[in-house]
Structure formats: structure tokens, C-alpha cells
Design an enzyme around this catalytic site. Structure first.
Site, PDB file in Angstrom:
ATOM      1  N   ILE A  66      15.609  -4.121  11.628  1.00  7.93           N
ATOM      2  CA  ILE A  66      15.093  -3.300  10.530  1.00  7.93           C
ATOM      3  C   ILE A  66      15.446  -3.963   9.202  1.00  7.93           C
ATOM      4  O   ILE A  66      16.616  -4.183   8.883  1.00  7.93           O
ATOM      5  CB  ILE A  66      15.662  -1.867  10.609  1.00  7.93           C
ATOM      6  CG1 ILE A  66      15.245  -1.204  11.940  1.00  7.93           C
ATOM      7  CG2 ILE A  66      15.200  -1.029   9.422  1.00  7.93           C
ATOM      8  CD1 ILE A  66      13.750  -1.080  12.171  1.00  7.93           C
TER       9      ILE A  66
ATOM     10  N   GLY B  51       4.698   0.481  10.646  1.00  7.62           N
ATOM     11  CA  GLY B  51       3.846   1.329   9.807  1.00  7.62           C
ATOM     12  C   GLY B  51       3.062   2.353  10.599  1.00  7.62           C
ATOM     13  O   GLY B  51       2.750   3.425  10.098  1.00  7.62           O
ATOM     14  N   GLU B  52       2.716   2.026  11.816  1.00 13.37           N
ATOM     15  CA  GLU B  52       1.877   2.927  12.595  1.00 13.37           C
ATOM     16  C   GLU B  52       2.615   3.559  13.767  1.00 13.37           C
ATOM     17  O   GLU B  52       2.102   4.462  14.415  1.00 13.37           O
ATOM     18  CB  GLU B  52       0.645   2.158  13.093  1.00 13.37           C
ATOM     19  CG  GLU B  52      -0.259   1.778  11.930  1.00 13.37           C
ATOM     20  CD  GLU B  52      -1.300   0.743  12.279  1.00 13.37           C
ATOM     21  OE1 GLU B  52      -0.900  -0.327  12.798  1.00 13.37           O
ATOM     22  OE2 GLU B  52      -2.486   0.973  12.035  1.00 13.37           O
TER      23      GLU B  52
ATOM     24  N   GLY C 221       1.964  -6.327   8.506  1.00 11.17           N
ATOM     25  CA  GLY C 221       2.259  -6.797   7.152  1.00 11.17           C
ATOM     26  C   GLY C 221       3.645  -7.373   6.978  1.00 11.17           C
ATOM     27  O   GLY C 221       3.810  -8.484   6.457  1.00 11.17           O
TER      28      GLY C 221
ATOM     29  N   ILE D 106       0.838  -1.208   0.000  1.00 12.26           N
ATOM     30  CA  ILE D 106       0.000   0.000   0.000  1.00 12.26           C
ATOM     31  C   ILE D 106       0.872   1.259   0.000  1.00 12.26           C
ATOM     32  O   ILE D 106       0.454   2.313   0.467  1.00 12.26           O
ATOM     33  CB  ILE D 106      -1.005  -0.022   1.176  1.00 12.26           C
ATOM     34  CG1 ILE D 106      -0.293  -0.082   2.541  1.00 12.26           C
ATOM     35  CG2 ILE D 106      -1.931  -1.220   1.050  1.00 12.26           C
ATOM     36  CD1 ILE D 106      -1.261   0.059   3.729  1.00 12.26           C
TER      37      ILE D 106
ATOM     38  N   LYS E  23      15.720   2.285   4.526  1.00 11.24           N
ATOM     39  CA  LYS E  23      15.149   3.328   3.662  1.00 11.24           C
ATOM     40  C   LYS E  23      13.618   3.272   3.696  1.00 11.24           C
ATOM     41  O   LYS E  23      12.957   4.291   3.936  1.00 11.24           O
ATOM     42  CB  LYS E  23      15.653   3.136   2.240  1.00 11.24           C
ATOM     43  CG  LYS E  23      15.345   4.272   1.315  1.00 11.24           C
ATOM     44  CD  LYS E  23      16.070   4.072  -0.004  1.00 11.24           C
ATOM     45  CE  LYS E  23      15.929   5.299  -0.883  1.00 11.24           C
ATOM     46  NZ  LYS E  23      16.730   5.173  -2.107  1.00 11.24           N
TER      47      LYS E  23
HETATM   48 MO1  MOS Z   1      -4.283  -0.008   9.731  1.00 12.17          MO
HETATM   49  S1  MOS Z   1      -5.405   1.515  10.456  1.00 12.17           S
HETATM   50  O1  MOS Z   1      -4.841  -1.367  10.557  1.00 12.17           O
HETATM   51  O2  MOS Z   1      -4.458  -0.114   8.094  1.00 12.17           O
END
Ligand code: MOS
Length: 762
Positions: free
Chosen positions: A640, A715-716, A522, A479, A644
Site C-alpha cells: 500500500i 480503485g475498483e 493508474g 481523477i 490514507k
Molecule cells: Mo475504470 S471503469 O476503467 O475508469
């Protein structure tokens, strides 16, 4: 780390390197095909949704005569002629699987549940014809008085069964009230966080193509399995009859975890018209129909002794949701794991309004929760006269404070200390409002970040052809996060091949099922599955090669054989991997790998990624304009994979933090339930000129208990606490604490002006 590193030393070839995105060239040359650009063999019909002009009531009459007669129009669908769909179901939040898979009927009743809910779908030969004709549909509404304002409906607050992700609604440890009463220093404060919208550049779009009783759905999806299940449930067809194709996704942020009206309507209409149907939500329609972050009121209470030892922590959240379907963002759940204190309360309450419900939006829970809570901690530090980093260190828990289990790894303190050193925190003046440069006040702020680490059931397939080229297939999505790239690195590393030998194929439900992109799981889930598939392929290669008597690999096992540099080696003997495959498996060789959903290591260890954000701001004394001068985030997220792409994830999150602190707010008109600033001109997000040079530092700490690769989700993580660090810097600069986000300058200027006149007069 000692014996753990040994095993992973063999893996380090491509992992940990700043590999450029393998799909980068496709994207910048426009050859990466997104949902709305997909094509079909038959001429495509274009759909355009007409949304309701009221938020609560019913359609008394709907006249489609003129629209149907307009040039190019093929069909106008309303609740009166739309194909039958199952009823929506009860409003309570379903259990975790069902929330993704329940039917989501569109145009199925005359009821209007939220502003801009689809009331008609116009299908025409061109997009323009469809959009033009939508303006000719005449709807006569019977409007009812609705509830749109959280703060005036607090009396209706109720306790939901559970929060998002299945957490307990409340937690209670010890006796908070007694501890709070007895506290030497205490804070009792209320923060509000506004409605926010995720605005992926790529709007929600679908091309639906039927062939007999099977449909192919080209769409932008984070999790293919959810889309498949949602379509199957709504269209009442077996999931096997649905193929989802989503090779490139122009951003998701949680807004593409489940089906939305574009997908359901395209599938229904294409079946009806027996032609491919393509449609997208407009940017404005996305604000009503594709999820948002709900408005919340956070009551935070903290008590401590004079040394800053917390005796009580309470975070109580009341959030807006929809009357017809709940979403309870887990906004106080992180508090259960963040700081030590013997007495603790967390609570989630909801108020059902006549809006669409909130959905998952990047870092559900922590993003709004930490915005409030990490500011409150800063307030307490100020009251105590203790440095905010020192206060956090004094309350660093030895074990997870509410689950009473060890952390897998936790390097929050290291992140804060390293950040302080790099940022020059020692230069900060603790007392606010004292650092002046010309016409500006300068301040520094910090905040912690915590985000749970997940893994989800995921499978992957690898196939090596006779030339040693490898296809990696799974229904995972990229994504914009870099999935193609990291999976290429993982496969190449495991198989000892160059990156160019690996072709990763994603976003097709014909590939093995994955947990998709969401919840920051992911990379861990799909990365582990790909790794396991490659390891399995290597075992097969060694086994088959070892079956041939006289082969140098005869009778060997995988542990003795090394795959590196495109070769397979045992002892002194090595052969080109491609030659071995060409010999033992001229048809190619295929293997599967998988990971299971969270297991014992998740039950027995509290797993999170951590970070510390540091911000320096300058606030204009005359205009209250807030400019960020520097921002640093120090991140502890396991090993990691690619500094990048990882950095890109973190700076994206930091930028979201800046937006949450200073700009982002969807304004819901309390008279009619419409988000009035429903476009990117009026919904403000930080642009380049608002964002300073962002610095990201990773403190690598492979987490053996997280997964085979020792990685954690990122990601979050970047957004968690980032906005609080900005707000805390503004407080340090000005002495002004704005508790109603976003911190727009109108909330600062009057106080600043009053302060300045006092200062000047004294
Ligand atoms: Mo995230 S808000 O679980 O794509």
C-alpha cells in the site's frame, strides 16, 4: 518475503505513509482549475446541446430560424451544416485499441439512435443565451418503434465476438451439465442488476481553443491519449495537432475514458467560429451521452456435494447494449478465477436496444457480476448449512482454475479470516430471521472481492534543476484518486528527497504518454514509470559525478551510492544532492522511465487484488427500512503506497456497493427509451446518513510479479462484492432473498409482513 524486502527497505521513506494530498489545499481553496473554469485569451463562445426527443427515427425537418435570430446567438449547428465527419462504423465491439480511438461523429446524420442524442448545438455569447435559444429550435421527428426493454427482447440475444478488455466471450471447462445433474446440492437462480449511472460531480466539460491548425482541448479526461485519438479520428487531423490539458478531474469512474459529444462539438465549433468554445453536458444529458452500466440478467448455477465441494459453476450473463455500438461488460470473467470447481461455464450475451451503449463504469464486470454471483454463493451456503466463509475456503483454488497458472499472490482466505475475527463473525446466527432487537431484525453478511491487476504502457520524465528541485511530468491524470500524492511519494523516496522537493505535473499531452486512469492500473503503471525514471536519473547523476577524476564518486556505480535525506552518499562521504547537481549539471538533468504493457508475469501468473466485505444491517419489521450498522472491508492489494488515499479508494467503493445493493437504478421508460430519473434527486446514491462508519484493513503483501513497487490496483476493488455483502446481511436478518437489484423496501415489506403475521399467529 525475506530477500524481497531487502531491496525495498531502501524505498520505504515516504512510501507506505499516510501523506495528505499534496493538491488538497489547491482543491479546498478553489485554486485547482477544472475544465469548465479554464480560460482563453479570446472571448469564449458558449455551446449548448439540444438533445433528441425521440429514441429511434430520423429528423424530418429542423428549423433553426428563431434560435439563430435570438440575442447573442452566433451559430446553430445541426446535421445539415455541421462539418463533415467520418461515418461511425460498424456496431460490433472493436478490438481493444480501436474502441478508444474510433471516430465518434456528432450531428452527422439525420438518424436518431438514442433518446437525447444531440440534434443541435447552439453557440452564443453566454451560456444563458445558448440555452435559451436551444429551446427555440424546432425539430420535426419521424419516429420509429424502438426496442427498449431487455427482458422482452431476450429472443434477440446474440453472442458478441469478445467482451470488454478483450476477454473471450465464453469459457467452458469439463462437463458442467453432467456435474450439475449429478450434484447433491444445487442452486439454479437468476439475478438482475439494473441500469446504473456514474455521476462524477464534475460534469463532462470542454474548452476548445484553436491556434492555426492546432487545437488545445481543456477537458476532464481519465486517459489523455484516448481523447487525443478520438478527436483526431473524428476531426480527421493528426494527433500531434491536438493538445489535451486535464490537470484536475472531478471524478471519472470510467465515464471519462473516451471523448463524448461535449468534446467533439466544442472542437468542431471552435474551428468553425474561429473562437474558443466552452461547453458542458448538463446532468440530465450525462445520463444519455456519457455512458452507463447496462441492465443485466445473470443466471447462476452451482452444484456441490454435501460437504460443500463445488462440482460445477456456471455464470451466464445477458446484458443490454446498443444497436449501433456494442459494449459487452465482462461480468462473468471474474468467475473464471475465483473458486475451484472441475466443471465450469461462463457466457456473455447481448441484446441490442435503441439506447446509447453502456460504457466502462467502476469495476466493469465485477461490480454487477459479483453482486449476483456472491449472493448465489451465499444462497448455496445456506442450502448446504455451511458457513459462507467456510464454503469459500473449501473451494479455494490452488492455481487459477481456468488458466491453470499460479496466482502471483492471493490472500482471499486471509482477508476472510481476518475480517471474521475483527467483525465478530462468530457471533452471527446462521439461521436467518432470528436476531431481533426491538422493532428490527439484525443480520450479518459477507462476500468476497476479486479484481484483476493490470499494468499499461506508461512513460514518465523527471527533471532535477540545479537547486535539487524535481519536476515529474507525465500525461497521467488525478481523477480524485490521489495520483499527485502517491507519485510525489514515489519520486521523493527514490531520490531520497523530501516531499517538498518534488513537483508532480499531470494531465498534459505534451508530457510523456501514459495508460491514464482506468481499470485500476493508474498507480501501478504511472508509479512504476516514475520510479524507473527516478532510478534512471540517479544512474545519470552517479555516472556524470563519477566521470570527474578526483571526485569521491569517481568510477562508482549506482549500487554503491545511496540517495537519502537530500544527500548522495558513497562510503563515508556524502554531499548535498543539490550541490552535486549544481556542480555536474548546472542546466539541470533530465531522465525518462517507462513500463511496458503486461508482459510475461501477466501471462504466467494470474494477478488479482482481493478483499472480503462484512456488513451488519438492521431491518425494521414495520417498514422494512434497511439501515447499515457496520461495514468492514479487509483488503489484500499488494503493497500500500499511502494508507490514507488507499482507504479513500476503498470506502468510495464500499459506498458504491451500498448504493448498488439498496438504491441505484436508472429507470428506462420502455415506451420511449428515456432514462426518466436522470438527475441526482431521482437517481439515488447513498448519502452520509446511509453510510455507517466504514472500517478498512489492509493485509499488505507486496507482489513482486506485479511491478517494481509490488503494488496492485485498488480503485475498483472496493465495490467488488460489496453490494452482495449488504444483500447477504439482509437475507441473514430477514430470511428474504431479493434477486432483483436494488433491494428497495417495497420488495421486502410484503414478504416481511406475511412472515410476521405467520409468526404471530403460530
Ligand atoms: Mo475504470 S471503469 O476503467 O475508469
Amino acid at each position: 518475503m525475506s530477500n524481497a524486502t531487502t531491496k525495498h527497505d531502501t524505498l520505504k521513506t515516504h512510501i507506505g505513509l499516510s501523506v495528505d494530498r499534496v493538491d488538497g489545499v489547491l482543491k479546498v481553496t478553489g485554486r485547482a482549475v477544472y475544465a469548465y473554469e479554464q480560460t482563453a485569451n479570446d472571448p469564449v463562445v458558449f455551446g449548448y446541446i439540444l438533445g433528441a426527443g425521440i429514441a429511434r427515427g430520423r429528423i424530418r425537418a429542423i428549423d433553426t430560424t428563431r434560435a439563430s435570430a435570438a440575442p447573442g446567438v452566433l451559430h446553430v449547428m445541426t446535421y445539415r451544416n455541421a462539418p463533415a465527419q467520418p461515418a461511425f462504423g460498424p456496431p460490433v465491439m472493436p478490438k481493444v485499441p480501436e474502441v478508444f480511438t474510433r471516430p465518434r461523429p456528432v450531428l452527422s446524420t439525420d438518424r436518431i439512435r438514442y433518446y437525447d442524442e444531440p440534434v443541435a448545438l447552439v453557440l452564443a455569447e453566454t451560456f444563458e443565451a445558448a440555452r435559451g435559444a436551444a429551446g427555440l429550435v424546432k425539430v420535426d421527428y419521424e419516429s420509429e418503434a424502438g426496442a427498449y426493454d431487455l427482458s422482452t427482447h431476450l429472443a434477440d440475444a446474440y453472442r458478441p465476438e469478445r467482451t470488454n478488455a478483450g476477454f473471450q466471450t465464453d469459457s467452458k471447462i469439463g462437463d458442467f451439465d453432467a456435474a450439475f445433474t449429478a450434484g447433491e446440492v444445487k442452486l439454479d437462480t437468476v439475478y438482475t442488476t439494473p441500469y446504473e449511472h456514474h455521476n462524477p460531480m464534475e460534469p463532462h466539460a470542454t474548452l476548445a481553443v484553436w491556434s492555426g491548425d492546432e487545437v488545445t482541448i481543456y477537458t476532464g479526461a481519465q486517459t489523455l491519449a484516448n481523447f487525443r485519438a478520438g478527436i483526431a479520428a473524428t476531426l480527421q487531423i493528426p494527433p500531434e495537432k491536438i493538445r489535451i490539458v486535464s490537470p484536475f478531474v472531478g471524478g471519472g469512474f470510467g465515464s471519462k475514458l473516451i471523448v463524448h459529444p461535449d468534446t467533439i462539438l466544442a472542437a468542431l465549433a471552435a474551428r468553425e467560429l474561429k473562437r474558443p468554445v466552452k461547453m458542458a453536458l448538463t446532468r440530465q444529458q450525462m445520463f444519455a451521452n456519457a455512458g452507463h452500466r447496462a441492465k443485466m440478467i445473470h443466471s447462476v448455477r452451482l452444484s456441490a456435494n454435501a460437504e460443500g465441494q463445488l462440482s460445477g459453476i456456471s455464470h451466464d450473463v445477458c446484458a443490454a447494449t446498443s444497436r449501433f455500438e456494442e459494449f459487452c461488460e465482462q461480468s462473468a470473467v471474474f468467475v473464471r478465477s475465483l473458486y475451484a470447481a472441475p466443471n465450469r461455464v461462463t457466457r456473455h450475451r447481448l441484446v441490442g436496444l435503441d439506447t446509447n451503449r453502456g460504457e466502462w463504469m467502476r469495476s466493469p464486470g465485477e461490480a454487477p457480476g459479483m453482486l449476483a454471483f456472491e449472493c448465489a454463493v451465499d444462497e448455496l451456503a445456506d442450502k448446504l448449512g455451511i458457513d459462507p466463509i467456510e464454503l469459500r475456503i473449501r473451494n479455494e483454488p490452488a492455481v487459477d482454475p481456468e488458466r491453470n497458472i499460479p496466482f502471483s499472490t492471493r490472500n482471499l482466505v486471509a482477508c476472510m479470516e481476518e475480517g471474521a475475527r475483527r467483525f465478530g463473525w462468530a457471533q452471527r446466527t446462521a439461521k436467518p430471521g432470528l436476531t431481533r432487537e426491538g422493532g428490527t431484525l439484525i443480520g450479518m453478511g459477507m462476500a468476497a472481492a476479486i479484481r484483476p491487476n493490470y499494468i499499461g504502457a506508461t512513460a514518465a520524465r523527471v527533471r532535477m534543476d540545479r537547486d535539487g528541485k524535481v519536476d515529474v511530468q507525465l500525461d497521467m491524470t488525478d481523477i480524485g484518486t490521489g495520483t499527485y500524492t502517491i507519485l510525489t511519494q514515489i519520486a521523493a523516496t527514490s531520490l531520497g528527497l523530501p516531499l517538498s522537493a518534488i513537483r508532480v505535473q499531470l494531465g498534459d499531452s505534451r508530457f510523456p504518454r501514459t495508460a491514464g486512469s482506468g481499470g485500476s492500473w493508474g498507480a501501478a503503471s504511472s508509479g512504476s514509470a516514475v520510479h524507473n525514471a527516478c532510478e534512471s536519473l540517479k544512474q545519470d547523476i552517479v555516472r556524470i559525478a563519477g566521470e570527474a577524476q578526483g571526485s569521491p564518486f569517481y568510477g562508482s556505480d549506482t549500487a554503491q551510492v545511496n540517495f537519502a535525506n537530500g544527500e548522495i552518499r558513497i562510503g563515508d562521504h556524502s554531499e548535498k544532492l543539490a550541490e552535486v547537481i549544481g556542480h555536474i549539471a548546472p542546466e539541470g538533468l533530465e531522465a525518462q522511465g517507462a513500463v511496458e504493457a503486461a508482459g510475461d508475469n501477466y501471462r504466467n501468473y494470474s494477478q488479482h487484488a482481493y478483499g472480503a466485505h462484512f456488513v451488519e444491517v438492521a431491518v425494521s419489521i414495520d417498514t422494512a427500512e434497511i439501515r447499515l450498522r457496520r461495514m468492514l472491508s479487509v483488503i489484500g492489494a499488494g503493497r500500500i503506497l499511502n494508507p490514507k488515499t488507499a482507504r479513500s479508494q476503498i470506502i468510495g467503493g464500499m459506498t458504491w456497493g451500498i448504493g448498488a445493493a439498496l438504491m441505484e437504478e436508472s429507470v428506462l421508460d420502455p415506451r420511449n427509451g428515456c432514462f426518466v430519473n436522470h438527475d441526482l434527486a431521482e437517481y439515488h446514491v447513498p448519502v452520509n446518513a446511509d453510510v455507517p462508519d466504514l472500517d478498512v484493513v489492509f493485509l499488505e503483501e507486496p507482489d513482486r510479479r506485479a511491478n517494481v513497487l509490488g503494488i496492485k490496483g485498488i480503485g475498483e476493488l472496493g465495490v467488488c462484492g460489496a453490494g452482495a455483502a449488504v444483500a447477504n446481511a439482509i437475507f441473514n436478518a430477514t430470511g428474504i432473498r431479493v434477486r432483483e437489484f436494488p433491494i428497495t423496501l417495497d420488495k421486502i415489506l410484503p414478504i416481511l409482513a406475511a412472515q410476521m403475521s405467520t409468526t404471530n399467529g403460530s
